[in-house]
Design an enzyme around this catalytic site. Structure first.
Site, mmCIF file in Angstrom:
data_model
loop_
_atom_site.group_PDB
_atom_site.id
_atom_site.type_symbol
_atom_site.label_atom_id
_atom_site.label_comp_id
_atom_site.label_asym_id
_atom_site.label_seq_id
_atom_site.Cartn_x
_atom_site.Cartn_y
_atom_site.Cartn_z
ATOM 1 C CG ASP A 49 -18.185 4.657 2.737
ATOM 2 O OD1 ASP A 49 -17.332 4.031 3.407
ATOM 3 O OD2 ASP A 49 -19.151 5.249 3.237
ATOM 4 C CG ASP A 50 -13.972 1.895 3.827
ATOM 5 O OD1 ASP A 50 -13.145 2.799 3.577
ATOM 6 O OD2 ASP A 50 -14.298 1.564 4.971
ATOM 7 C CG ASP A 66 -15.017 -9.613 -22.310
ATOM 8 O OD1 ASP A 66 -14.876 -10.079 -23.456
ATOM 9 O OD2 ASP A 66 -14.114 -9.615 -21.467
ATOM 10 C CB THR A 123 -3.984 4.900 -8.477
ATOM 11 O OG1 THR A 123 -4.103 5.508 -7.184
ATOM 12 C CG2 THR A 123 -5.138 5.332 -9.355
ATOM 13 N N GLY A 131 -11.913 2.617 -7.829
ATOM 14 C CA GLY A 131 -10.758 1.976 -8.415
ATOM 15 C C GLY A 131 -9.573 2.009 -7.477
ATOM 16 C CE LYS A 139 -4.283 1.860 -1.225
ATOM 17 N NZ LYS A 139 -5.368 2.168 -0.265
ATOM 18 C CB CYS A 163 -0.945 -0.006 1.204
ATOM 19 S SG CYS A 163 -2.384 -1.073 0.956
ATOM 20 C CG ASP A 178 -14.872 -9.909 -26.858
ATOM 21 O OD1 ASP A 178 -15.032 -11.071 -26.438
ATOM 22 O OD2 ASP A 178 -14.335 -9.015 -26.181
ATOM 23 C CG ASP A 189 -9.407 -7.257 -20.784
ATOM 24 O OD1 ASP A 189 -8.168 -7.401 -20.780
ATOM 25 O OD2 ASP A 189 -10.163 -7.807 -21.595
#
Length: 753
Positions: free
Chosen positions: A448-449, A489, A541, A539, A419, A416, A629, A466
């Site tokens: 939130d979490d 997809d 990072t 998401g 990050k 972490c 696809d 993906d």
């Protein structure tokens, strides 16, 4: 990355800058080129191209290849302005990009708006980077007239004279091919000055006037054109009818420059110091036709722009390091070599002028030598080395940046600790505009979490994921392609997109660089998600060696699953419809090896950016039996999953399989993706593969695709109608590539015809 150097325009000076930075990289500098086009025409050879002496490829510098060589990012976009206060270049249809140092090599813009009707009824030679399409259309129309064409060339300087000669040569040759030698075009050359070639010596005019007369090119000089109507020029109060009117008069600076606050001259050109730095802003440089040089009016000619490349590159490097700049000393007399249509030219230098076929050969040698600097053979891969940043870095950094740079250079944490900082993410989110979805109860509007998403009654969740590393330098384009690929997809199964979570890795850089990179990347992704009605809900990072992005995407479908499109369900007799051309894998490898033309890459990117959403809806409307696809396992890899699960075989027509431009050529040259060999594991399922394996059309079937199209089984009776509908939706390469057949005991699943 510690500094952003942005070059706007792919002109003669900037291609020189890119080449010099490629051979001698500046550590810690991120180099970006913004250009409307991925190729740059060399003005010295354009008359020869129009006259038919050179091909289109021979007179263009491949900017995509050159940027790869220079480790530069190529951004294909239209510039609309510069925000000097925020140090950002404003672009049409996408977020602005930040710069620390900016260089402008835009060329000039025609001032056709100064003459009533010229903008509406005349064809402008400039901007040069878009001239080819205009020329091809003009050539086709004029050579197809049932009589002699009449052409007006407005502008009797060097560019207008060369164009008049080239038009006479090319159109005359075409008419001779058609058996109409007496129909050579009638060309009139209009000029405000009473002399043709007013900036050249009398000795040069004595050479050119007999040649113009011999070709029947009429001179109408001494007064300006006062109006242009459809098919007519008003000059000296008289109306002259023409089939085409070409505008080659003196141009000025781009109109948006007026809003930048930069010091401009009366024609709108940027006033620079002798170092080519703006007189107004120490962070802005300019070169080529766009500059107004102190104490001397430089002719707007490529010979000066080419010579500016080296001093501009050197001064940009010095400015990045905080070193004193050096003056650029333009040549006292530029050598102009003027083509006269055939393989003949006139040399003009100062008071001297001489001509002959040998002068054209000399000009050709000079031009070809310049172009060879940008040929693939002049860009050895071993010269493409990564920049290494050390604590003794020479870039001019302020104390805060220097402290942060040392932190970036230190050992990076894992877990972490890798990050991206919360403050960076907060600023990025504040600059983005994520789409909303009624099913998202808790998302980015109240982070939130975790996100909370409602599943509507009677609906089932369709989920996919993906992730891949960057294969294109433009983060905005990469974000768009990655999101398009991830959603595919869902579309392949007929699901409606609902939400997405992003996973991103970014290379270590100063905070401001990380923020700009994330804004570009996520703006591109949100552009696609928003169009699909998909909400970004969160998401993660982290830092990594290179830029990468992926998405976990959710969609919904009726819980009965009756509307889902599955891989199984093919029936003998079904037509196999492919919606996009193949070849992204081989083209990406060829691009990395500097072996792909920019035009091929442009077509590839256009295909990658095409969503499968409308194609999937079209297939459903035509009673699709099964669908998937086409991505990393290639056409045959994904089709093998379909035929196996359906208990059938397939017969493919090789000639019908669409290929992206250049894909067959790069496969024939041996450029194959790293996954290609793994995809060949199913080659035993192809009848006669050993005999056919050398055919690049066969290898195309195993080429791994990024953001590829859909392959679907459609009832044969509806296949033609389906393909017509796909074409109407913009899937112009969609076609029937084969048919489903009943399996034969002991026979391979696939037959190629």
């Amino acid at each position: 990355m510690l500094r952003d150097l942005v070059l706007v325009g792919g002109g003669h000076a900037h291609v020189g800058v890119l080449r010099r930075f490629a051979m001698h990289p500046e550590p810690g500098v991120r180099l970006t080129l913004v250009s409307r086009s991925s190729s740059s025409p060399y003005s010295g050879m354009l008359p020869g191209y129009i006259a038919g002496h050179y091909s289109w490829e021979e007179v263009h510098i491949d900017l995509d290849r050159l940027c790869r060589f220079a480790h530069a990012t190529l951004i294909r976009a239209e510039v609309t302005g510069v925000d000097r206060a925020a140090r950002r270049v404003l672009l049409a249809g996408r977020p602005p990009i930040a710069y620390d140092l900016l260089s402008l090599n835009l060329g000039s813009t025609p001032r056709s708006d100064a003459v009533p009707g010229a903008a509406e009824h005349a064809v402008g030679v400039k901007p040069i980077d878009g001239f080819n399409d205009r020329w091809l259309s003009l050539h086709q129309r004029l050579s197809g007239l049932p009589r002699r064409a009449s052409i007006a060339v407005v502008g009797a300087g060097a560019a207008g004279v060369e164009l008049a000669f080239a038009l006479h040569e090319r159109l005359g040759a075409r008419l001779r091919e058609l058996g109409r030698p007496g129909d050579a075009p009638l060309i009139a050359l209009y000029g405000t000055d009473p002399r043709v070639l007013p900036t050249h010596a009398d000795a040069v005019r004595r050479q050119v006037l007999p040649l113009l007369a011999a070709r029947g090119i009429e001179l109408r000089l001494g007064k300006p054109v006062t109006r242009v109507d459809a098919g007519a020029v008003i000059w000296r109060g008289e109306r002259f009818e023409h089939d085409e009117i070409i505008w080659v008069t003196q141009a000025g600076g781009a109109l948006w420059l007026r809003d930048t606050g930069l010091a401009l001259d009366r024609q709108g050109f940027i006033e620079v110091e002798s170092s080519l730095r703006s007189r107004t802003d120490t962070a802005v440089f300019a070169a080529g036709d766009i500059v107004s040089y102190p104490g001397r009016a430089l002719e707007k000619a490529g010979v000066f722009a080419v010579r500016m490349g080296r001093p501009l590159a050197d001064n940009l490097r010095r400015a990045l390091r905080g070193e004193p700049l050096r003056p650029y000393q333009p040549q006292r007399h530029g050598l102009a070599l003027l083509s006269t249509g055939g393989r003949h030219a006139i040399a003009s230098r100062g008071p001297f002028g001489f001509s002959g076929h040998w002068v054209w050969q000399w000009k050709d040698w000079i031009d070809q030598r310049f172009m060879r600097r940008f040929a693939p053979s002049a860009m050895p891969r071993e010269a493409m080395r990564e920049s290494v940043v050390t604590e003794r870095h020479r870039l001019a950094l302020d104390p805060a940046e220097a402290t942060q740079a040392l932190s970036v250079l230190a050992m990076r944490c894992g877990g972490c600790g890798a990050k991206v900082g919360a403050d960076i993410l907060s600023r990025v989110l504040a600059r983005l505009d994520p789409a909303h979805h009624p099913d998202v109860l808790i998302g980015l509007d109240a982070p939130d979490d975790a996100a909370v998403i409602a599943l509507p009654a009677g609906q089932a969740l369709v989920q996919s994921v993906d992730f891949f590393r960057s294969f294109i330098d433009d983060p905005w384009l990469f974000g768009r392609i990655a999101a398009t690929h991830a959603l595919s997809d869902l579309f392949a199964m007929g699901a409606a997109p609902q939400s997405a979570a992003a996973l991103v890795t970014v290379p270590p850089a100063l905070d401001a660089r990380v923020e700009e990179l994330l804004v570009q990347l996520m703006s591109g992704a949100l552009h696609v998600l928003r169009e699909a009605g998909c909400a970004l809900v969160g998401g993660h990072t982290a830092e990594g060696q290179e830029l990468a992005i992926g998405f976990a995407v959710n969609g919904t479908t009726p819980a009965s699953l009756t509307s889902l499109m599955r891989k199984s369900g093919l029936m003998p007799g079904d037509a196999l419809v492919l919606t996009k051309p193949l070849g992204t894998g081989t083209l990406l490898v060829a691009r990395a090896m500097l072996a792909a033309r920019s035009a091929w890459i442009d077509e590839m990117l256009t295909s990658m950016l095409e969503s499968n959403q409308a194609a999937a809806q079209c297939l459903r409307a035509h009673d699709v039996r099964a669908c998937t696809d086409v991505t990393g396992f290639g056409l045959l890899g994904h089709l093998s999953e379909m035929v196996r699960s359906s208990g059938v075989g397939a017969r493919l027509t090789l000639a019908a399989v669409p290929a992206l431009p250049g894909a067959l050529a790069t496969l024939a040259d041996g450029h194959r993706s790293s996954l290609h060999a793994g995809n060949l594991r199913i080659s035993p399922l192809v009848a006669g593969y050993g005999r056919l394996s050398a055919d690049p059309r066969v290898q195309l079937l195993f080429d791994p695709q990024t953001s590829g199209g859909l392959i679907a089984g459609v009832p044969a009776a509806r296949a033609r109608e389906c393909v017509v509908a796909l074409h109407a939706l913009g899937y112009v390469a969609a076609t029937v590539v084969g048919e489903v057949v009943a399996p034969c005991e002991g026979e391979p699943l696939f037959a190629l015809v």
